[in-house]
Design a protein around this motif. Structure first.
Motif, PDB file in Angstrom:
ATOM      1  N   ASN A   1      59.475  38.159  34.602  1.00  0.00           N
ATOM      2  CA  ASN A   1      58.558  37.195  35.200  1.00  0.00           C
ATOM      3  C   ASN A   1      57.388  37.924  35.869  1.00  0.00           C
ATOM      4  O   ASN A   1      57.587  38.697  36.793  1.00  0.00           O
ATOM      5  N   TYR A   2      56.167  37.680  35.360  1.00  0.00           N
ATOM      6  CA  TYR A   2      54.986  38.337  35.916  1.00  0.00           C
ATOM      7  C   TYR A   2      53.787  37.424  35.780  1.00  0.00           C
ATOM      8  O   TYR A   2      53.854  36.390  35.117  1.00  0.00           O
ATOM      9  N   LYS A   3      52.700  37.794  36.419  1.00  0.00           N
ATOM     10  CA  LYS A   3      51.459  37.076  36.184  1.00  0.00           C
ATOM     11  C   LYS A   3      50.328  38.089  36.108  1.00  0.00           C
ATOM     12  O   LYS A   3      50.498  39.261  36.465  1.00  0.00           O
ATOM     13  N   VAL A   4      49.186  37.630  35.613  1.00  0.00           N
ATOM     14  CA  VAL A   4      48.038  38.521  35.510  1.00  0.00           C
ATOM     15  C   VAL A   4      47.030  38.093  36.568  1.00  0.00           C
ATOM     16  O   VAL A   4      46.714  36.910  36.698  1.00  0.00           O
ATOM     17  N   SER A   5      46.574  39.046  37.373  1.00  0.00           N
ATOM     18  CA  SER A   5      45.681  38.714  38.486  1.00  0.00           C
ATOM     19  C   SER A   5      44.273  38.389  38.001  1.00  0.00           C
ATOM     20  O   SER A   5      43.947  38.610  36.835  1.00  0.00           O
TER      21      SER A   5
ATOM     22  N   PRO B   1      48.468  43.236  35.671  1.00  0.00           N
ATOM     23  CA  PRO B   1      49.768  42.565  35.603  1.00  0.00           C
ATOM     24  C   PRO B   1      50.550  42.768  36.915  1.00  0.00           C
ATOM     25  O   PRO B   1      50.613  43.880  37.438  1.00  0.00           O
TER      26      PRO B   1
ATOM     27  N   LEU C   1      56.561  39.625  39.324  1.00  0.00           N
ATOM     28  CA  LEU C   1      56.964  38.674  40.375  1.00  0.00           C
ATOM     29  C   LEU C   1      58.482  38.670  40.556  1.00  0.00           C
ATOM     30  O   LEU C   1      58.988  38.345  41.627  1.00  0.00           O
TER      31      LEU C   1
END
Ligand code: FE
Length: 229
Positions: free
Chosen positions: A94-98, A103, A106
Motif C-alpha cells: 500500500n503506497y501513494k505517489v506524492s 512514492p 503507507l
C-alpha cells in the motif's frame, strides 16, 4: 576501542523510497534524522550499492515512512533484505505517489515525509543525503518502531549494507529444540511453530523441510541457515 559503543545509539526504523524514470524503489534504513528545523531538513545515510541510492541520485527526491512498532518482520524483510534489482518492491504494497511524484509507503507507517535533496555528502561506502522537507503527514497514532525494539523484540539483524552493521558474533544459545537461524536476516526457524505461511506445518524438524523452502523474511535458501546451539 569498543565497537559496542556504537550499539548504544538509538534509532528508529524507516522505509526510504525514491523513483527513477517510471520505477519506484525503497529500502529499510535506521539512519534518518532531523538536521535543522528552520527550514526543516532531514538527513539519511544510504549505501552506494543499494538501488535506492541510484534512485535518489537521479530524482533528487526521497520519501521517509516512519514504521510502526507493529510492523511484521516479513514486511521489514521485504524492503530490507531483498533487492529492487530483482523484484518490484511496490507490487502488493500500500503506497501513494506524492504531488512531487515520490512514492510513499503507507503500509505499516505511522507518518511520512518527503524531501528534496539540497546537499549530499560522500562518506565512502555511503552517501548522506540532506533533504529539505516538502511534505510531512501523520497517518495514525501508533507507536513508532525503534531500532532497539527491532533488535531485541523482533530479533532483527542489520543487513551487511546498513551503516550500522557490525560483524556480530552470533550468541550461542542453549535451547532444547533444534532451532535454525537465517544467516542473512536473523529469522529463527522454530520447529514448534513451523512456517505455516510457507507450507511447513508446526512440529516439522528443520531437517525435514523441503530443500526448495526459503526464509519467510528474506528468501534466503535453506543452506543459509545455521543451527542454533
Ligand atoms: Fe532470512
Amino acid at each position: 576501542m569498543n565497537y559496542k559503543t556504537l550499539h548504544k545509539f538509538s534509532y528508529g526504523l524507516y522505509v526510504v523510497s525514491s523513483k527513477k524514470g517510471n520505477n519506484f524503489n525503497g529500502q529499510i534504513a535506521n539512519t534518518v534524522f532531523q538536521v535543522t528545523s528552520e527550514p526543516p531538513t532531514i538527513a539519511v545515510s544510504i549505501n552506494k550499492q543499494n538501488l535506492t541510492h541510484q534512485f535518489i541520485k537521479e530524482s533528487r527526491k526521497f520519501a521517509i515512512s516512519i514504521l510502526s512498532k507493529e510492523t511484521p518482520m516479513k514486511f521489514i524483510g521485504h524492503f530490507g533484505f531483498k533487492s529492487g534489482v530483482k523484484i518490484d518492491k511496490f507490487k502488493d504494497v500500500n503506497y501513494k505517489v506524492s504531488n512531487a511524484d515520490v512514492p510513499i509507503v503507507l503500509e505499516n507507517a505511522v507518518a511520512y515525509l518527503t524531501a528534496e535533496v539540497i546537499k549530499e555528502v560522500n562518506v565512502g561506502t555511503h552517501t548522506v543525503f540532506i533533504g529539505k522537507v516538502v511534505e510531512a503527514e501523520i497517518i495514525n497514532d501508533k507507536e513508532p518502531m525503534t531500532y532497539a525494539y527491532y533488535h531485541e523484540v523482533k530479533r532483527g539483524k542489520a543487513p551487511k549494507t546498513a551503516p550500522t552493521y557490525i560483524k556480530e558474533e552470533i550468541k550461542k544459545e542453549v535451547e532444547k529444540m533444534a532451532k535454525y537461524r537465517c544467516e542473512v536476516c536473523g529469522y529463527v526457524y522454530d520447529p514448534e511453530k513451523g512456517d505455516p505461511d510457507g507450507g511447513i506445518a508446526p512440529g516439522t524438524k528443520f531437517e525435514d523441510i523441503p530443500n526448495d523452502w526459503v526464509c519467510p523474511v528474506c528468501s534466503a535458501s535453506k543452506d543459509e541457515f545455521e543451527r542454533v546451539e
